[in-house]
Design an enzyme around this catalytic site. Structure first.
Site, short mmCIF file in Angstrom:
data_model
loop_
_atom_site.label_atom_id
_atom_site.label_comp_id
_atom_site.label_asym_id
_atom_site.label_seq_id
_atom_site.Cartn_x
_atom_site.Cartn_y
_atom_site.Cartn_z
N GLY A 249 0.64 -1.11 -0.16
CA GLY A 249 -0.05 -0.03 -0.11
C GLY A 249 0.83 1.38 -0.05
CD GLU A 291 0.83 -9.26 0.72
OE1 GLU A 291 1.13 -10.68 1.14
OE2 GLU A 291 -0.03 -8.44 0.83
N GLY A 293 3.31 -3.82 -4.59
CA GLY A 293 3.06 -3.96 -6.10
C GLY A 293 3.32 -2.81 -6.58
NE ARG A 294 -1.07 1.99 -5.91
CZ ARG A 294 -2.14 1.95 -6.36
NH1 ARG A 294 -2.69 2.43 -7.47
NH2 ARG A 294 -3.22 1.31 -5.76
CB CYS A 362 -19.90 3.17 -27.51
SG CYS A 362 -21.53 3.97 -27.82
CD GLU A 363 -20.32 3.14 -20.74
OE1 GLU A 363 -21.18 3.61 -19.92
OE2 GLU A 363 -20.46 2.22 -21.43
CE1 TYR A 391 -3.58 -3.57 -8.40
CE2 TYR A 391 -2.32 -1.91 -7.96
CZ TYR A 391 -2.83 -3.29 -7.51
OH TYR A 391 -2.32 -3.78 -6.50
#
EC number: 4.1.1.20
Length: 432
Positions: A249, A291, A293-294, A362-363, A391
């Site tokens: 985190g 842990e 990651g990011r 198309c959003e 991510y």
């Protein structure tokens, strides 16, 4: 101007990553394209590994949280850098094994692992299964018994800490789908049940309080709370936990408004808190796992797009349309995530144009950023979005039947493809 040292402006005035001209990368591999600097990734791995070795006297292991970005190449890199890995699905576990990653250094997470996933973990001898709930504990005990094995586990614990981050990425408070809570006694209930199961070996505890946290205090508090729980377990059961996984985190720099704390500072202060509590409670300092990651992968990556239409709506806003969008980066739609964006082929020019970067889906919500300051773009320009290593590809989809992009690793001015671009044929491969 740049969130990572691997980004520079070359003599042509183009954005460069890892010594590679991003405009040339876009022409060579096509767009959208994710480019990641391998040297930056390795440097981050080493920084974490060296700091945990120093602060915990070599009594720890860094696990790359591979949900941030999973492919064979990143598992091979983690193996070369002497890391473990954290996987959260059968697919991530399968990929790691296919890449030749040592099963004993794989930690398997997940709040609802299927029977098949648990069997895969047991059959391949993963290092630890991080048990999320009592239903999983019971299922795992039964499966391990059927296979004549003993499952080494950690329990995922909610330490009751509210990290000040986006509500979708907070995980340490009691109202979370993850883990067993301390406040209501379910964590202790889980421990006592696990100690009665013959096919379960309870090695330790795990917690994770959230993501993109720019404050050390919540991590210190988590360490203290978890050591307090280890003390309670010993007092009530006599069982001494050997391992403590403090999760990840750690915040990273997405824009100039982010001020990440050096990893060494996190490690120094949290280790001091953990050691002090161990001494207070008469406990051995547990084997510590982290842990990240990011914080290993995010700032090493960028995404390159080709500009299509530029639509200027007078007195309203300017839309710059790109050939990707929420299919390769849903984070703005999900979290309103901030990014620093520039026109790669005009990187040496001032950012004097304000635009909303619109994807091709198309959003209406398919946006990468609103009111972004960039160089004034023209159709055919290459747009670069920084800090997209984490991510982005891992959350990519085929919405609107759009193929997922290629991914290249760069190092020392050279590039290599690590994930091929999907074709239209790939999209139809499983259709019947």
């Amino acid at each position: 101007m740049f969130v990572s040292d691997c980004l520079t402006v070359n003599q042509k005035g183009h954005l460069s990553i890892g010594g590679c001209d991003t405009v040339e990368l876009a022409h060579q591999y096509g767009t959208p394209l994710m480019a990641m600097d391998e040297d930056t990734i390795r440097a981050h791995c080493r920084a974490f590994r060296q700091s945990i070795d120093r602060c915990y006297d070599g009594n720890g292991l860094v696990l790359y949280a591979s949900k941030a970005f999973s492919c064979k190449a990143i598992y091979r890199l983690a193996k070369e850098e002497s890391l473990g890995v954290d996987v959260v699905s059968g697919g991530e576990l399968y990929t790691a094994l296919q890449a030749g990653f040592p099963a004993e250094r794989i930690y398997f997470h997940g709040n609802n692992k299927t029977r098949g996933e648990l069997e895969m973990a047991l059959d391949n001898g993963v290092g630890r299964i991080v048990v999320d709930n009592l239903t999983e504990l019971q299922t795992l005990d039964k499966l391990a018994g059927e296979k004549g094995k003993k499952a080494d586990i950690l329990f995922r614990i909610k330490p009751g800490i509210d990290a000040h981050t986006h509500q979708f990425i907070r995980t340490g408070q009691i109202d979370s789908k993850f883990g067993l809570a301390l406040e209501n006694g379910e964590a202790m209930e889980g421990v006592k049940k696990a100690l009665t199961y013959q096919n379960i070996n309870l090695c330790g505890m795990h917690c994770h309080i959230g993501s993109q946290i720019h404050d050390i205090s919540p991590f210190e508090l988590a360490g203290e709370v978890m050591m307090g729980f280890l003390h309670q377990v010993k007092e009530q059961t006599g069982h001494v936990m050997q391992e403590l996984n403090l999760g990840g985190g750690f915040g990273v720099k997405y824009t100039d408004e982010d001020h990440p704390i050096p990893y060494e500072d996190y490690m120094e202060r949290v280790s001091t808190a953990v050691k002090a509590k161990a001494k207070e409670y008469g406990l051995p300092v547990p084997f510590i796992l982290l842990e990240p990651g990011r914080s290993i992968i995010a700032t090493a990556g960028i995404t390159l797009y080709t500009v299509g239409a530029v639509k200027e709506i007078k007195d309203v806003r300017n839309y710059v349309s790109i050939d990707g969008g929420m299919t390769d980066n849903p984070r703005y739609a999900l979290y309103q995530s901030s990014y620093d964006i520039l026109v790669a082929n005009r990187a040496n020019e001032p950012k004097d144009y304000t635009a909303t970067i619109a994807g091709k889906c198309c959003e209406s919500g398919d946006l990468i950023q609103e009111n972004a300051s960039i160089q004034k773009p023209q159709p055919g320009d290459i747009l670069a979005v920084q800090a997209t290593g984490a991510y982005n590809y891992s959350m990519a989809s085929n919405y609107n039947r759009i193929p997922r992009p290629a991914v290249v690793f760069v190092s020392g001015g050279k590039s290599r493809e690590v994930i091929r671009r999907e074709s239209y044929e790939d999209l139809c491969r499983n259709d019947v």
